[in-house]
Design an enzyme around this catalytic site. Structure first.
Site, PDB file in Angstrom:
ATOM      1  N   ASP A  58      49.397  39.943  36.264  1.00 54.52           N
ATOM      2  CA  ASP A  58      48.185  39.772  35.836  1.00 54.52           C
ATOM      3  C   ASP A  58      47.300  38.914  36.494  1.00 54.52           C
ATOM      4  O   ASP A  58      47.464  37.802  36.830  1.00 54.52           O
ATOM      5  CB  ASP A  58      48.286  39.288  34.141  1.00 54.52           C
ATOM      6  CG  ASP A  58      47.043  39.239  33.417  1.00 54.52           C
ATOM      7  OD1 ASP A  58      45.891  39.111  34.114  1.00 54.52           O
ATOM      8  OD2 ASP A  58      47.156  39.517  32.121  1.00 54.52           O
ATOM      9  N   TYR A 152      29.585  43.767  32.953  1.00 52.74           N
ATOM     10  CA  TYR A 152      30.045  44.471  34.108  1.00 52.74           C
ATOM     11  C   TYR A 152      29.250  44.131  35.271  1.00 52.74           C
ATOM     12  O   TYR A 152      29.794  43.888  36.325  1.00 52.74           O
ATOM     13  CB  TYR A 152      30.183  46.085  33.899  1.00 52.74           C
ATOM     14  CG  TYR A 152      30.961  46.762  34.699  1.00 52.74           C
ATOM     15  CD1 TYR A 152      32.457  46.705  34.788  1.00 52.74           C
ATOM     16  CD2 TYR A 152      30.436  47.421  35.836  1.00 52.74           C
ATOM     17  CE1 TYR A 152      33.333  47.378  35.599  1.00 52.74           C
ATOM     18  CE2 TYR A 152      31.246  48.159  36.749  1.00 52.74           C
ATOM     19  CZ  TYR A 152      32.514  48.137  36.718  1.00 52.74           C
ATOM     20  OH  TYR A 152      33.171  48.715  37.644  1.00 52.74           O
TER      21      TYR A 152
HETATM   22  P1  NAD Z   1      41.813  52.309  36.674  1.00 52.36           P
HETATM   23  O1  NAD Z   1      41.435  52.186  35.185  1.00 52.36           O
HETATM   24  O2  NAD Z   1      42.131  53.718  37.063  1.00 52.36           O
HETATM   25  O3  NAD Z   1      42.798  51.310  37.279  1.00 52.36           O
HETATM   26  C1  NAD Z   1      42.681  50.182  36.892  1.00 52.36           C
HETATM   27  C2  NAD Z   1      44.077  49.311  37.224  1.00 52.36           C
HETATM   28  O4  NAD Z   1      43.658  47.853  36.841  1.00 52.36           O
HETATM   29  C3  NAD Z   1      45.003  49.953  35.869  1.00 52.36           C
HETATM   30  O5  NAD Z   1      46.093  50.247  36.592  1.00 52.36           O
HETATM   31  C4  NAD Z   1      45.121  48.600  35.281  1.00 52.36           C
HETATM   32  O6  NAD Z   1      46.563  48.481  34.722  1.00 52.36           O
HETATM   33  C5  NAD Z   1      44.829  47.525  36.461  1.00 52.36           C
HETATM   34  N1  NAD Z   1      44.803  46.314  35.526  1.00 52.36           N
HETATM   35  C6  NAD Z   1      43.780  45.956  34.545  1.00 52.36           C
HETATM   36  N2  NAD Z   1      43.792  44.682  34.193  1.00 52.36           N
HETATM   37  C7  NAD Z   1      44.604  44.163  34.940  1.00 52.36           C
HETATM   38  C8  NAD Z   1      45.108  42.817  34.894  1.00 52.36           C
HETATM   39  N3  NAD Z   1      44.544  41.786  34.315  1.00 52.36           N
HETATM   40  N4  NAD Z   1      45.874  42.459  36.132  1.00 52.36           N
HETATM   41  C9  NAD Z   1      46.429  43.312  36.746  1.00 52.36           C
HETATM   42  N5  NAD Z   1      46.034  44.673  36.879  1.00 52.36           N
HETATM   43  C10 NAD Z   1      45.153  44.997  35.955  1.00 52.36           C
HETATM   44  O7  NAD Z   1      40.456  52.269  37.182  1.00 52.36           O
HETATM   45  P2  NAD Z   1      39.760  52.459  38.722  1.00 52.36           P
HETATM   46  O8  NAD Z   1      38.850  53.432  38.678  1.00 52.36           O
HETATM   47  O9  NAD Z   1      40.996  52.605  39.528  1.00 52.36           O
HETATM   48  O10 NAD Z   1      39.424  50.917  39.144  1.00 52.36           O
HETATM   49  C11 NAD Z   1      39.669  49.956  40.211  1.00 52.36           C
HETATM   50  C12 NAD Z   1      38.508  49.264  40.438  1.00 52.36           C
HETATM   51  O11 NAD Z   1      37.239  50.100  40.863  1.00 52.36           O
HETATM   52  C13 NAD Z   1      38.122  48.347  39.295  1.00 52.36           C
HETATM   53  O12 NAD Z   1      37.559  46.962  39.762  1.00 52.36           O
HETATM   54  C14 NAD Z   1      36.615  49.083  38.852  1.00 52.36           C
HETATM   55  O13 NAD Z   1      35.586  48.114  38.271  1.00 52.36           O
HETATM   56  C15 NAD Z   1      36.200  49.514  40.010  1.00 52.36           C
HETATM   57  N6  NAD Z   1      35.251  50.658  39.980  1.00 52.36           N
HETATM   58  C16 NAD Z   1      35.272  51.814  39.524  1.00 52.36           C
HETATM   59  C17 NAD Z   1      34.625  52.852  39.442  1.00 52.36           C
HETATM   60  C18 NAD Z   1      35.048  54.313  38.902  1.00 52.36           C
HETATM   61  O14 NAD Z   1      34.029  54.924  38.589  1.00 52.36           O
HETATM   62  N7  NAD Z   1      36.272  54.597  38.577  1.00 52.36           N
HETATM   63  C19 NAD Z   1      33.457  52.599  39.939  1.00 52.36           C
HETATM   64  C20 NAD Z   1      33.006  51.487  40.513  1.00 52.36           C
HETATM   65  C21 NAD Z   1      34.038  50.130  40.854  1.00 52.36           C
END
Ligand code: NAD
Length: 267
Positions: A58, A152
Site C-alpha cells: 500500500d 484529483y
Molecule cells: P487502474 O485503476 O487501472 O489501476 C490503478 C492501480 O492502482 C490498481 O491496480 C489499484 O489496485 C492500485 N492502487 C490503488 N490504490 C493503491 C494503494 N493504496 N497502494 C498500491 N496500489 C494501489 O488505473 P490506471 O488508469 O492504470 O491509473 C494509473 C495512474 O494513472 C493513476 O495515478 C491515475 O491517476 C493516472 N491517470 C489515469 C488516467 C486514465 O484515464 N486512466 C489519466 C490520467 C492519469
C-alpha cells in the site's frame, strides 16, 4: 551484471500493467507492486517466466516501501534503475459534496504515496545512477485545474511539483525525474463512478463530452520514451496536448471554456 529493473506501483492493472509488459519486452526485470494480489499475479502471468516479482504494497505505508524495494532488488539481482510511482485513484464531484474520508484517501494515495515512494526510491536510484529514473504518473488534470475534479487535480498538480522539485534536487546525484501527463486512457479506472454519489462512470462522461479515449499502449510507449529521453513532463493523449497548448498560449479562452462547462475536461 544484474538486469535493468523497474519497480511499478499500481502494477496490477491499467497503465502499470501495460508499462510492465513494455519494459519486460525490452528485456527489463519488473517488480510489480500493488494492493491487489490477484491483479499482480495476472500481470506477472503475462510476462516471461523469471522476469518479474510481486510485492504487496500500500503506497501509503512508508515502511512497506522499504521492504518492497529491498525484496524487489533481491529478486532482480541487486539493482533498481527505475521506480514508477503510478498507483492512483480517481475522485470527482463538486468539492462541497465530497466527504472528509474521500478527500483524505485521495490525498494519501495520490500524493503522500508518491512522496513516500520518492523518499524510499532515493538510495536505490542513487547507487544505480547516473541515469536512474523516478517516473511519476501525474495527469492532464495537473496542467489546469479541472472543474468537478478539484481534489484529483490538486493531487496531480502536487505530483507535477514533486517531479519538478526533485529534478533539481537530485540533479547532482545523476537521478532523472520525469512525469507522465495522460488525459483519458483506456483502463479500468474509467469504469469507476466519479464519486460515491454518482452512478455515472467516468467513461460515459468522457464519451458524452465528445472527448477521445487513448489506448493504454500509448502510455506504455511514453513511459519507455520518458525513461530513455530527456523531457521532464510527457503529455499523452489529444486532450492533454490541447490543455497544455491552451494553458500556455490561450489561457483566457481555456478559462472561459472551463467556466462554461461543469463537465471534467482532464482527468
Ligand atoms: P487502474 O485503476 O487501472 O489501476 C490503478 C492501480 O492502482 C490498481 O491496480 C489499484 O489496485 C492500485 N492502487 C490503488 N490504490 C493503491 C494503494 N493504496 N497502494 C498500491 N496500489 C494501489 O488505473 P490506471 O488508469 O492504470 O491509473 C494509473 C495512474 O494513472 C493513476 O495515478 C491515475 O491517476 C493516472 N491517470 C489515469 C488516467 C486514465 O484515464 N486512466 C489519466 C490520467 C492519469
Amino acid at each position: 551484471m544484474a538486469r535493468k529493473t523497474i519497480f511499478i506501483t499500481g502494477g496490477a492493472s491499467g497503465i502499470g500493467r501495460a508499462v510492465a509488459q513494455r519494459f519486460a519486452d525490452g528485456g527489463w526485470f519488473v517488480g510489480i507492486a500493488d494492493i491487489d494480489e490477484a491483479g499482480m499475479a495476472a500481470t506477472a502471468a503475462m510476462l516471461p517466466v523469471g522476469q518479474s516479482s510481486c510485492h504487496k504494497l500500500d503506497v501509503r505505508d512508508r515502511a512497506g516501501w522499504d521492504v518492497a524495494l529491498a525484496d524487489c532488488a533481491a529478486a532482480s539481482g541487486g539493482r533498481i534503475d527505475v521506480v514508477f510511482n503510478n498507483a492512483g485513484i480517481p475522485i470527482g464531484g463538486a468539492i462541497v459534496d465530497l466527504t472528509p474520508e474521500e478527500i483524505e484517501r485521495t490525498l494519501d494515495i495520490n500524493m503522500k504515496g508518491v512522496i513516500f515512494g520518492a523518499q524510499a526510491a532515493y538510495p536505490w536510484l542513487k547507487v544505480s545512477g547516473p541515469g536512474s529514473v523516478l517516473l511519476n504518473t501525474a495527469s492532464a488534470a495537473g496542467i489546469y485545474g479541472t472543474p468537478g475534479a478539484s481534489v484529483y487535480s490538486a493531487t496531480k498538480f502536487g505530483v507535477r511539483a514533486i517531479t519538478e522539485s526533485l529534478d533539481g534536487e537530485w540533479a547532482d546525484d545523476g537521478i532523472c525525474v520525469r512525469s507522465l501527463m495522460p488525459s483519458f486512457i483506456d483502463t479500468p479506472l474509467l469504469s469507476h463512478a466519479t464519486n460515491r454519489a454518482s452512478n455515472e462512470d467516468i467513461r460515459t462522461r468522457v464519451v458524452n463530452a465528445g472527448l477521445e479515449i487513448t489506448p493504454v499502449g500509448d502510455v506504455a510507449e511514453a513511459a519507455w520514451a520518458a525513461v530513455h529521453g530527456d523531457k521532464l513532463h510527457i503529455l499523452v493523449g489529444k486532450t492533454a496536448r490541447r490543455i497544455a497548448f491552451a494553458s500556455r498560449w490561450m489561457p483566457g479562452s481555456l478559462r472561459k471554456q472551463m467556466r462554461s462547462s461543469n463537465r471534467p475536461l482532464g482527468k
